[in-house]
Design a protein around this motif. Sequence first.
Motif, short mmCIF file in Angstrom:
data_model
loop_
_atom_site.label_atom_id
_atom_site.label_comp_id
_atom_site.label_asym_id
_atom_site.label_seq_id
_atom_site.Cartn_x
_atom_site.Cartn_y
_atom_site.Cartn_z
N SER A 1 -51.31 8.20 -73.69
CA SER A 1 -51.91 6.93 -73.27
C SER A 1 -51.06 6.19 -72.23
O SER A 1 -51.44 5.10 -71.79
CB SER A 1 -52.12 6.03 -74.48
OG SER A 1 -50.91 5.85 -75.20
N GLU B 1 -53.98 2.22 -77.85
CA GLU B 1 -54.18 3.60 -77.42
C GLU B 1 -55.64 3.94 -77.11
O GLU B 1 -55.98 4.42 -76.02
CB GLU B 1 -53.63 4.54 -78.49
CG GLU B 1 -53.57 5.99 -78.07
CD GLU B 1 -52.72 6.78 -79.05
OE1 GLU B 1 -51.73 7.37 -78.60
OE2 GLU B 1 -53.04 6.79 -80.25
N GLU B 2 -56.52 3.69 -78.06
CA GLU B 2 -57.91 4.08 -77.87
C GLU B 2 -58.57 3.31 -76.73
O GLU B 2 -59.37 3.87 -75.97
CB GLU B 2 -58.69 3.88 -79.17
CG GLU B 2 -60.09 4.50 -79.12
CD GLU B 2 -60.70 4.63 -80.51
OE1 GLU B 2 -61.91 4.35 -80.63
OE2 GLU B 2 -59.99 5.03 -81.45
N ILE C 1 -57.08 2.22 -74.05
CA ILE C 1 -56.57 2.79 -72.79
C ILE C 1 -57.30 4.08 -72.45
O ILE C 1 -57.75 4.30 -71.32
CB ILE C 1 -55.05 3.05 -72.89
CG1 ILE C 1 -54.30 1.73 -72.99
CG2 ILE C 1 -54.55 3.86 -71.69
CD1 ILE C 1 -52.82 1.88 -73.31
N LEU C 2 -57.45 4.97 -73.45
CA LEU C 2 -58.10 6.26 -73.21
C LEU C 2 -59.57 6.07 -72.84
O LEU C 2 -60.11 6.79 -71.99
CB LEU C 2 -57.96 7.15 -74.45
CG LEU C 2 -56.52 7.55 -74.80
CD1 LEU C 2 -56.49 8.31 -76.12
CD2 LEU C 2 -55.89 8.36 -73.69
N ARG D 1 -59.72 4.75 -69.27
CA ARG D 1 -59.38 5.84 -68.35
C ARG D 1 -60.58 6.78 -68.17
O ARG D 1 -60.87 7.23 -67.07
CB ARG D 1 -58.17 6.62 -68.90
CG ARG D 1 -57.66 7.69 -67.96
CD ARG D 1 -56.53 8.47 -68.60
NE ARG D 1 -55.39 7.61 -68.90
CZ ARG D 1 -54.37 7.96 -69.67
NH1 ARG D 1 -54.37 9.16 -70.24
NH2 ARG D 1 -53.36 7.14 -69.88
N PHE E 1 -49.69 11.70 -79.82
CA PHE E 1 -50.23 10.37 -79.55
C PHE E 1 -49.33 9.33 -80.21
O PHE E 1 -48.60 9.62 -81.17
CB PHE E 1 -51.65 10.25 -80.09
CG PHE E 1 -52.64 11.09 -79.35
CD1 PHE E 1 -53.22 10.63 -78.18
CD2 PHE E 1 -52.99 12.35 -79.81
CE1 PHE E 1 -54.12 11.41 -77.47
CE2 PHE E 1 -53.91 13.13 -79.13
CZ PHE E 1 -54.47 12.66 -77.95
#
Length: 463
Positions: free
Chosen positions: A190, A246-247, A249-250, A253, A399
Amino acid sequence: MHQEAEAILLTEIFRAQGKEVMPRDTYELENPVVKMPGTEFMEKISAALEYFIRERLNTDPEWKDIKVILSDANVPGEGEHKIMSFIRAQRSMENYDPNTRHCLHGHDADLIMLALASHEVHISILREFDNPNGRIPARFYQFVDIWILREYLELEMKTPGCKQDTERLIDDFIFICFLTGNDFIPQIPSLEINEFAVDLLIEVYKTTFNKMGGYMVNTDKIKDKYGAYLEVSRLEKFFHELSLCEEKILLKRYELQEKLLRKIQSEAAVKEWAKGEDRGEKKTSFAQQFFYPVETSLERKSDDVVRKNTRELWRTVSDIFCNKDDLFKNGACKQDKIRPGWKSRFYREKFGAETSKEVGRLQTEMVQKYLEGLCWMLQCYFYEVPSWTWCYPFYYAPFASDFKCLSQFNISFTVDKPLRPFDQLMAVLPPQKNVLSCALPKCYSKLIGCEESKIQMSHPTGI
């Protein structure tokens, strides 16, 4: 098509066009492997540097009071790390002047982190760069003054209302930047530098500092062989806070890459259509475009022209494979949409882990090795190389949300010796004979391809 086969085909095409190129077994003179430790090229460089230094010391009055230390490719280690080892050794001397000024010249951004890790205030890094905006190609120099960077970091890293040690904040800053990846470990999935990952790491650090209970790194214990210099309980809290982003950001992206993919594919389709129109007007076939009769009266080209043609050939080979590997243009860069179960799918597709038990075992192993990597780098940056044979064995990093129960891992390294120059070459060179003939002594190159050789397993054929 394999790069070797592509090069052979292009060689025939170039010669059919009347472009003489260097013999096939000398192509690798353009390859960077001949510039590695142990090669004839590096031996010549070392000899030339030694001659240059001796000549200046003996003839140039301005060199009279200069002490020159030559640490060539025969001395193990990367150049920037060897320089920092020298500076640390100076600092340990009783008569060391703390106002000593250092100037380092190099492109590698790692020099900045190493300079910060030295805790020397008076360090400047001289960096050379190209002017990206000028019409006329030009090279410029810039100074990175570490003392100014230290002041900015002190302002950026401090948690409001909390009394903190600037030196330890800098140590923690260096450490969290490891998570964006470097030569030794990959980045946390991430975290991308061009997505302002460093800013995110600093913000998470500041908001988590009080929850962690203090600093993550203690360089006073850096010589401890069991990793006491890293507070893993605090690191675990830091990762937990980072995993909350994290989630998001992904997902962001994925959305941006999908938008970019549609744009690039649309532009590529327009270009292909335009090329088709041009081909229709000219009525030329592939053979007519690439294969021309060789003139019988063709004069032998000079060595400079032949070398130029050879460089053009290899640039063409490189361009062909760059285009083939462009996942955006060929439509292969389809992202897995972020939805429930995305992490399990990642471990299944990238590592073949099918069951939840296999995924759990893989996550645990990756986290342990990554934690080892973080400790390995801390010792490299602040002390010395703890192990010359250690490496991170996976292509991807875990992760942020995988870093749990870190106290269960025991971190230690085996003290060993670095590979000697020829051994290093044997470990990294591809098995093609034309590569080996350029980079290795003949007595060594015979060992590869010999069924009785103990290193045969390291150089399998058919790759």
